[in-house]
Design an enzyme around this catalytic site. Sequence first.
Site: not given
Length: 845
Positions: A665, A668, A735, A768
Amino acid sequence: MVYPLLPYYTAADRVDSKLSVVGQAIYEFDGTNAESIIQAAKYGKPNVYVDLKVSAVTDETIDAILSLYNNGVVSIFASEEQGAQIADKIPNARITFRISLPNPVAKTATSLAYTSLDALPAKADENVVSFVYSPTSAPLSDLQKAVKNGFIPIVPSKLLTTEYENASAYPIVEFLVPSLVTDRQDGLFTTLVLDESNQCLGLVYSSIKSISESIKTQTGVYQSRKHGLWYKGATSGATQKLVSLDADCDNDCLKVVVEQAGAGFCHLNTNSCFGNLKGLSALEKTLVSRKSDAPEGSYTKRLFNDEELLNAKIKEEAEELADAKTKEEISWEAADLFYFALARCVKYGVSIADIEKNLDMKALKVSRRKGDAKPKFIEQKKAEPAKPAEPKTAERVIGPNDKIYMNRINAETATAKEVEACLERPIQKSADIMSLVTPIVEKVKQEGDKALLELTAKFDRVELKTPILNAPFDESMMQITDAVKRAIDISFENIRVFHEAQNQSEVMTVETCPGVYCSRFARPIEKVGCYIPGGTAVLPSTSLMLSVPALVAGCSDIIFASPPGKDGKLTPEVVYVAHKVGAKCIVLAGGAQAVAAMAYGTESVPKCDKIMGPGNQFVTAAKMLVSNDSNALCAIDMPAGPSEVLVIADKHADPDFVASDLLSQAEHGIDSQVILLAVDMTSAEVDRIDEAVHQQALRLPRVDIVRKCIAHSTTIQVKTMAEAFHMSNRYAPEHLILQIDDAESWVPKVDNAGSVFVGAYSPESCGDYSSGTNHTLPTYGYARMYSGVNTATFQKFITSQVVTKEGLKSIGCAVMDLAAVEGLDGHRNAVRVRMDKLGLLPEGY
């Protein structure tokens, strides 16, 4: 190494603008005339050099020289003795040593000035800028030979003339042409024409005659290969004022700088032969035009007329730029500030070229001020109300050589406020963002395709002829490898299977009481828009997550929208997915403009009933805006914020697994939220996770983004699993990853989360891409009240009821009684007349 000619000006001379189109200026400095030289450096056209003509170098002399440098003088010409006296105070590269013969100083100096032609070496050293003083009696042929051999002649201006035929002095053209070379059979020189902002206007050709005539007339004159001398603008009115002539480093291309008037340089009435100007140059041209002919009542005219308003807007935009944080915000606010600042410049006759000259002059300064802000701005900042204290971790920066590790806090020893601060999301300035997004949405709403193309050119930096790709899509647009195609096909099928299972294909009917049958059935939303972001990562997976459920739900028109690349093309994987789901078209746009196009429709873009998909804060704001506009009649899936993950891990979790989940993450974006709840772990056990984060991060291509994200990410040590789940439910992550013993047994404790990844072998990456669940999930805490995208997202549910005679008898009186309470006699009567005819009406009704 080729440098421009320097005509020689005495202090009594003023800069001759006619001579300055070819040469620069060198003034004698006698220790008393610094101010007149500074005025020439600040306001004259050519660069200014200074010949040091003082009997002795004193402290006052050095101070004066520093002042000259700080006000735009390029270099000081000094003797070797003078140079030695000032070298420790002045950058050596800014001193030109005046010598009579080649000597050891030539080995270290970057620029030399020979005192006579007799002292010249055969050829100039290409690593040294070489000048030569010309005696008044020097033959022109000797000076031309010096120019050809790489020397820059210093000639008194009174001996120079712009005339070139029957001249009584040296024609200045004779000091430019000898250095030029050409390999063309016709002997013409390739010539690049630019404006004062160095924007290329076109490519032409010059001859010795056209160069001479251009200097004489101070206009743009070139050599047409068909029609002879070409006086630019003589017939069209698009005339040119000559600013300067120069050659490139190889002397095989002439650079001509001009002030262009009229419609433009090109015969097609565009600013240049390569199309119209862009950016600041285009804005300047527009503002200059508006200053003279903007209609009364227009905003630009109002700015020019209202000094107070213009100044207020400059201050407002400067403040908004100072407050901006993201790349998009900063570029947007900077553009606004440039607009208003340039409007003020144009109002007072200041050009971009004037601004650039000041920048160049400031770059020549050798004295540097400390650079503190003025006291009133510091005081203003101190006077602002104190903001709530942030955790110390908010300010941490991870440098390129620093260890990459998460901040850490122990919930047992920290205060409740400190723990709460770790779970806070960054504040989103929705009002500020809306003020930026609303004009974009309105522009697309009013102007349709035209606005969409303009905004795509502005924000995505690509010129398109059409804002849309219609199906069927050309095979060349979806050229992908077999491995990627196989990966998409597998993911497609898994997503389809999972979302097909959610599809309510049968009518649900319930008999709520005898004779009353209530039903609910699903119908697809007809036209849906799927927004697929571009930005820092290409996301074809999002196109799968949005379009496959739409296909399963039975939507008749599936519209994609995704920003094109710099080449005007889309990611081929996205086009392939659009082809697989039977998308009607793909809108070639991103951001708020794409949302607006799908919400309202344009000449080319079909209007959508609902828009789904993640995006940055501008996309989110646009979605919220159109969903609240009753004229749009357009719904959205959910609000969204930066991507986020919360990992609950215990001491049995593999540190490498935990680190990989955190980093998946963190890559990102720098605003992503990454939190680890370490349950009953020792500091040493958390250290092992930190070490794994560091080692894995260094191997990631997006490590720079990871550094910035991890710098504000936190590990919270908690004692019990109950405490961890309480904290997680309060945070409501997009998440949630459970790396704990017997993970499945803890799932019932999850109340708020977008999607849960259960156990050591369930990385968030699987959700994902390929497991089948949807990755378009609520963020920013919206998991408390929103679901992620699913099949029902693309459907609406209709209810129906059948009331039999028996049913009317069962509920008729209840209906009439409630209608009477609300005073709605028409409602009561609709039941009463039926029951009366059926003989079911009790007495009193």
